[in-house]
Scaffold this active site. Structure first.
Site, PDB file in Angstrom:
ATOM      1  N   TYR B 440      46.398  44.106  35.315  1.00  0.00           N
ATOM      2  CA  TYR B 440      47.430  44.246  34.266  1.00  0.00           C
ATOM      3  C   TYR B 440      47.872  45.691  34.000  1.00  0.00           C
ATOM      4  CZ  TYR B 440      43.746  44.153  30.446  1.00  0.00           C
ATOM      5  OH  TYR B 440      42.704  44.349  29.614  1.00  0.00           O
ATOM      6  N   GLU B 441      49.006  45.823  33.366  1.00  0.00           N
ATOM      7  CA  GLU B 441      49.664  47.134  33.204  1.00  0.00           C
ATOM      8  C   GLU B 441      49.995  47.767  34.558  1.00  0.00           C
ATOM      9  OE1 GLU B 441      50.564  47.191  30.431  1.00  0.00           O
ATOM     10  OE2 GLU B 441      49.032  46.111  29.334  1.00  0.00           O
TER      11      GLU B 441
END
Lengths: 616, 615
Positions: B440-441
């Site tokens: 994620y990110e």
């Protein structure tokens, strides 16, 4: 439909093109078997694995085993699949027909097991363990023991385990304290506590046969005083009928990161003083017998890990073909470009190709070892037999440690290919990683395998088996040098094999005076051995594929070749073999060479740092 | 008692000896602060993390979040602890006093966050997300928006999120389909479906503020047509009072491999046509605004991963000291079992973990320290220099720290043997909680493309050259220390290879071989990470060497050994030198091998046909 579990084409390639296993049929042992029989067996196993075992795997993960009052309840859906495996006689695929086996080569059994493990590790473990226990009885049992147990264990009517570990005796099995005391009737009373016993209690079968390591009273300390006993859950009378429960009590099961439907049991033997066993083999020779089982179990764990990795790879390829996300790199500034399947992105291709190289290379490695077993069985002279057994012996720790470590990495990469979905239970990827995680630990951790390789295997017989292995690699290199498209990687491989020999010699030379520093390099050394073996296997594959591809392509020009690669599935497969070898040898092996330099540095810091220096 | 989160001595060493953050107090912004204040803050955070957050972590893993009728219940035990985080004002540690922050340097805030994640990553996610959302409002919001939201968000009274991802817009955020239509009152009606929203719905706060990426009707396709909106779960009236529910509905939460206490929500916005938001930062300027948050979030994820790895390492060291198994390799035949920390292979595992944890700690703290220096410098040139470094290091922090942290957690399981795989021990949860950090990110692949595609070539390679210059300073200093001379030489050689490899790949990326080049983006990021780690560890070893010399003085070798064994500080400094030796002599040669592999620019990943992958 997209394939899951193992790639059929690749398995066929390994069996019939890389290893040419049909030559086994020339021997009396495998006479009458041929490609058709093998394909029938594999195809039935695939069907069972795909339709029955795979389908219940997520459920087994969610539901897990239930422990209550000494009993372990398996997920309901597992019973049907277990019975289908029994009915299909899948537990003793490579064993002699006279003991209830199917009489197939080991390499076919390995391929079957890879599919079972790839489909459902928790369930497949029951068969691995049952078979292992059966094998011990077959090899070391008295006539009576065989009569009582063998057929029932190999058929899966009764389950089997291996009871080694105790809370104070894990990697250090010689520290075990379970005791055995001879009774007047020749049986032994067993008392002790075992932990981490896979499948030692469950409701699949009416009886479970536990080979138990214990120390007879007065026996020497350490591994020299260990004996092996057959301890049934329910006592088996002389006439084969079932007697009383044998005071083998499950006191709990572990909650684990994975293989939730494989009960990991704590067992109390003889808590009420009523547990009996019969000696298997000779007194104080237990470890010897157990080592046989351990070697089998180590290869089985490698196949377990490989099956999971193979499934993860195939899911990832399928997903990458279907998932649309992002523009093609060459269109990144075009606002009207449509999203492409992520398999079009170079970094995703790199991940997939790395996974492919690992899965296929490790498949070849493990199948190769199984084939050596088959060849050893049918060897016509003792010299050949010894050579093959030595090869198996040197490769076993590499199979166990390298295949399991890399398979965990493959499963991790599989999650990465799926992005956020990979971490979700809705998709199979995270379970594959969790189920794979234990494979680097049980049946001897990676560290234990590395010590085995460095301290026993490399130097055994004055290094002859190791040198012969490298020579075998060089003969693959020599062949590949003449194949179009492989010249450069063959040369690269040649140099790397030479470097490996230098590295090993260096390490062996320095070992006597720097034993601790040398052993701090034991895993790095095993890892570079594994890398080189994978490079060898992939080059071997590419060499076979190159000839086959040349036949398909003939004298066509570049343009037509490209077209054929796109249209003809076989051509794409063979070309894929060449690309995989190119990738691994050009993009991975340089790092391996770097790691060899690191090993040669023999940096003493791991030994020099004080315990307090680790902080905490 | 053995430490379990982050090593206190090591954190102090990084802050005050290695990076010497006290120099920040010369700046106006931090002039009222000193070492004592910093230590007090960290010590309080440690106490909260150890006593409150850690004990709820395993329970939360088992219990997870409950989804029912659009509501999400977080684990019961989280409520009390979340309130303590609020009360301690732990959400806005490095923010200005006037907006409700503690006014600490970023590097201190990072040290706090590392402990929070080490103790309970699922819970630590809430303050982290709340902070990110508030920061957007602080930087880009109107006066009215700040008045309405800022204080309540920084105080944790309201939660925050970030709503980017949709089923068909993950790594490719420009593909998003959520729409916004301007209303006559200046607000926008927002409509769409978002997935993978951490903290998107929960019962810790009365309101949740969602920064939402959406496309205003008629806006261009792709990222150029994306705007950012502030969409509260409950509408906030002009006077700050709460209005009606804002048609933001949670339709489900994911079951995941880890972070079970952190709800990963699917949200439907405007399903009934009643969802409104405020434009933040101008129409079609959403990505630019979001990038600010993303950079913050990327470093935060690196710290999350690092915290978990740090904890996994400490558990492993403690276990290895206590677990008796096997004889000493050099011991006599009948010698007793020894703690496994005495086995060379276990020491190798621990030392590798130590090098990774400490090296990554230094890299991330250094990046935060650069931010702090930016905040106090009045020299524009220096500011740009530092910002370049931060920009260059961010993708490496995100990708390298998360990848290596997952490996550290995996290795921790290995040190624990069979027990490592069991829930009775904490390490398997640490691995599971860590797994998402590489995704994620911005996945590792996305970070690598950022590095190769943007950061390396930006400003004609100036940031890259600045990095090489900074590393060169450390090797030059280390060359003067007799014990470190050989290591410095090796790192300098590696730097030369790195420069050549990087230029070669960057050049290839500008030719028709662009696909081949980008197939090596991840390997390139990894070698950057390795080299930066070596830099950090050598830097540490240099600082430690000075300290160690002071303790050891002119004693002879025998006495020095005794001192190193007896004096805890001496053992620590000596450990720093050994860690650098290990990494540079045993790991870095592999890195050079990786550079050789990159230089081959093997085309196989591009050449292989799609069918050739099989399946």
């Amino acid at each position: 439909m997209a394939q899951t579990i193992t790639d059929r084409r690749d398995v066929q390639f390994v069996l019939y093109e890389q290893f040419n296993i049909e030559t086994l049929s020339k021997s009396p042992k495998f006479k009458g078997l041929n490609k058709k029989t093998y394909e029938m067996v594999l195809s039935e196993a695939r069907s069972l694995a795909t339709k029955e075992m795979l389908a219940i795997s997520p459920e087994g993960d969610q539901e897990g085993c239930q422990f209550e009052n000494g009993k372990v309840k398996m997920p309901e859906s597992f019973h049907r699949a277990y019975n289908l495996v029994r009915e299909g006689e899948w537990i003793a695929v490579a064993d002699d027909p006279e003991v209830g086996g199917q009489g197939m080569p080991q390499i076919i059994a390995t391929s079957v097991m890879e599919m079972f493990q790839g489909a459902n590790v928790s369930l497949a473990l029951f068969f691995v363990l049952g078979h292992g226990a059966g094998k011990l009885i077959e090899l070391f049992g008295t006539k009576k023991q065989k009569e009582l147990y063998l057929e029932k264990v190999y058929s899966g009517e009764w389950g089997g385990t291996m009871a080694l570990t105790e809370s104070g005796a894990g990697s250090d099995v010689g520290a075990l304290i379970t005791s055995a005391k001879k009774n007047s009737d020749g049986t032994y009373s067993i008392t002790g506590n075992k932990i981490f016993n896979s499948c030692a209690e469950h409701d699949f079968t009416e009886n479970i046969i536990n080979p138990v390591l214990a120390r007879i009273e007065g026996a020497p300390a350490g591994t020299k005083g260990i004996s092996l006993f057959v301890v049934p859950k329910i006592w088996v009378n002389d006439d084969g009928s079932l007697g009383e429960p044998n005071d083998v009590v499950c006191t709990g099961i572990e909650e684990k990161i994975g293989i939730h439907s494989s009960p990991t049991c704590s067992m109390t033997l003889g808590g009420k003083g009523n547990c009996r066993g019969t000696l298997l083999g000779e007194e104080n020779k237990g470890l010897n017998a157990m080592f046989h089982m351990m070697n089998e179990a180590r290869l089985a764990v490698a196949i377990q890990a490989l099956g999971g990795a193979s499934a993860s790879f195939l899911y990832a390829v399928n997903y990458a073909r279907e998932r649309l996300q992002g523009k093609h790199l060459t269109q990144s500034r075009n606002p009207d470009a449509s999203p492409v399947a992520i398999i079009e992105h170079p970094d995703v291709r790199r991940m997939l190709l790395w996974m492919k190289a690992q899965v296929e290379g490790n498949r070849s490695l493990n199948y190769y070892v199984a084939m050596c077993m088959d060849k050893a069985e049918i060897a016509e002279n003792d010299e050949e037999k010894e050579r093959l057994n030595d090869r198996i012996s040197i490769l076993t720790p590499i199979c166990k440690a390298y295949t399991s470590e890399k398979s965990c990495e493959v499963c991790t990469m599989g999650i990465q290919v799926y992005g956020g979905y990979g971490a979700c239970r809705e998709y199979p990827m995270e379970q594959l990683l969790r189920d794979c995680r234990i494979s680097t630990i049980y049946e001897g951790t990676t560290g234990i395998q590395s010590m085995d390789l460095l301290s026993r295997k490399i130097g055994m017989k004055k290094g002859k088996p190791f040198k012969e292995l490298l020579e075998e690699m060089q003969s693959t290199v020599a062949e590949a040098k003449n194949k179009p498209g492989l010249e450069d990687i063959a040369v690269q491989m040649e140099g790397t094999v030479t470097r490996l020999l230098e590295t090993a010699l260096h390490l062996m030379q320095k070992m006597p005076s720097n034993i601790s520093a040398a052993f701090a390099q034991s895993y790095p050394f095993l890892e570079v051995c594994g890398d080189v073996v994978i490079g060898w296997m992939l080059l071997w594959r590419a060499s076979v594929a190159s000839s086959a591809l040349s036949k398909l392509l003939g004298d066509k020009d570049e343009e037509k070749r490209k077209e054929l690669l796109k249209k003809n599935k076989d051509a794409a497969f063979y070309d894929g073999q060449i690309q995989t070898a190119r990738y691994f040898i050009n993009s991975m092996l340089p790092e391996t060479v770097g790691k060899m330099s690191a090993i040669k540095n023999m940096e003493a810091a791991p030994v020099e740092i004080t315990e307090a220096g680790f902080g905490g | 008692m053995a430490q379990t989160l982050t090593d206190r001595k090591d954190v102090q060493f990084v802050l005050f000896d290695h990076l010497n953050i006290e120099e920040l107090t010369k700046g106006k912004k931090f002039e009222d602060l000193n070492k004592k204040t910093f230590e007090m803050v960290i010590s309080e955070a440690r106490s909260l993390a150890t006593k409150e957050m850690l004990p709820t972590s395993a329970d939360a893993d088992q219990e997870g979040c409950l989804f029912e009728g659009g509501d999400v219940k977080v684990p019961e035990s989280f409520h009390r602890v979340y309130d303590q985080i609020k009360k301690g004002e732990w959400i806005a540690v490095a923010d200005d006093l006037e907006v409700g922050g503690q006014g600490m340097p970023e590097v201190i805030s990072l040290a706090v966050l590392e402990m929070f994640h080490a103790s309970n990553s699922a819970l630590a996610g809430f303050p982290m997300l709340g902070h990110g959302a508030a920061k957007l409002v602080e930087i880009f919001g109107t006066e009215q928006m700040k008045k309405l939201f800022l204080q309540k968000m920084y105080s944790g009274q309201w939660g925050g999120t970030m709503l980017l991802t949709e089923p068909n817009a993950g790594s490719d955020v420009g593909a998003l389909e959520t729409t916004a239509t301007k209303n006559s009152d200046g607000t926008y009606s927002v409509q769409g479906n978002k997935i993978f929203i951490s903290g998107g719905e929960h019962d810790l706060t009365e309101n949740i503020i969602h920064p939402v990426l959406a496309r205003i009707e008629g806006a261009p396709k792709g990222t150029a047509g994306i705007s950012l909106f502030i969409v509260p779960k409950i509408w906030v009236n002009d006077d700050g009072s709460l209005g009606e529910a804002n048609d933001v509905i949670c339709t489900g939460i994911e079951e995941k491999i880890g972070l079970h206490g952190s709800p990963t929500c699917s949200l439907t916005l405007g399903g009934k046509g009643n969802c409104r938001g405020f434009l933040l930062g101008g129409e079609n300027k959403g990505i630019r605004v979001m990038f600010h948050m993303m950079n913050e979030a990327r470093l935060a994820v690196a710290i999350q991963a690092l915290g978990l790895a740090s904890s996994a390492y400490l558990y492993s060291v403690n276990y290895a000291r206590e677990r008796l198994q096997g004889k000493s390799l050099t011991g006599a035949k009948d010698s007793p079992q020894v703690p496994i920390i005495q086995h060379p292979d276990v020491r190798r595992m621990l030392l590798w973990m130590k090098a990774q944890v400490e090296g990554n700690r230094s890299m991330n703290f250094y990046t935060a320290f650069c931010m702090d220096k930016v905040a106090i410098t009045e020299n524009e040139e220096e500011k740009e220099y530092l910002e370049d470094l931060i920009g260059f290091l961010t993708p490496i922090c995100k990708a390298y720290t998360s990848e290596k942290s997952c490996q550290v957690c995996g290795q921790a399981i290995q040190v624990h043997g069979g027990y490592g795989a069991c829930r009775d021990y904490p390490v398997e949860q640490l691995l599971r909680d860590c797994k998402i950090t590489t995704i994620y990110e911005g996945t590792t692949g996305i970070q690598a493309m950022d590095l190769l595609g943007r950061k390396i070539g930006m400003k004609q390679g100036k940031p890259f050259k600045s990095l090489i210059k900074e590393i060169g300073k450390v090797t030059a200093a280390a060359r003067k220390i007799p014990d470190l001379k050989d290591l410095a030489g090796r790192l300098d050689e590696t730097l030369t290879s790195l420069t050549m490899t990087t230029m070669q790949l960057a050049q290839a990326a500008a030719t028709p071989k662009v696909l081949e080049a980008f197939a090596h983006a991840c390997p390139l990021l990894e070698v950057f990470g390795d080299v930066i780690l070596a830099w950090m560890l050598l830097w540490r070893a240099s600082a430690a060497s000075t300290k160690l010399d002071k303790i050891l003085g002119d004693a002879d070798d025998e006495k020095k050994k005794t001192k190193i064994n007896k004096n805890k500080d001496a053992a620590y400094y000596h450990g720093q030198i050994q860690t650098a030796r290990y990494f540079i002599n045993s790991v870095l040669p592999g890195t050079i091998g990786k550079m050789n592999a990159i230089s081959n620019i093997e085309a196989a990943p591009v050449k292989i046909t799609d069918a050739g992958f099989g399946g």
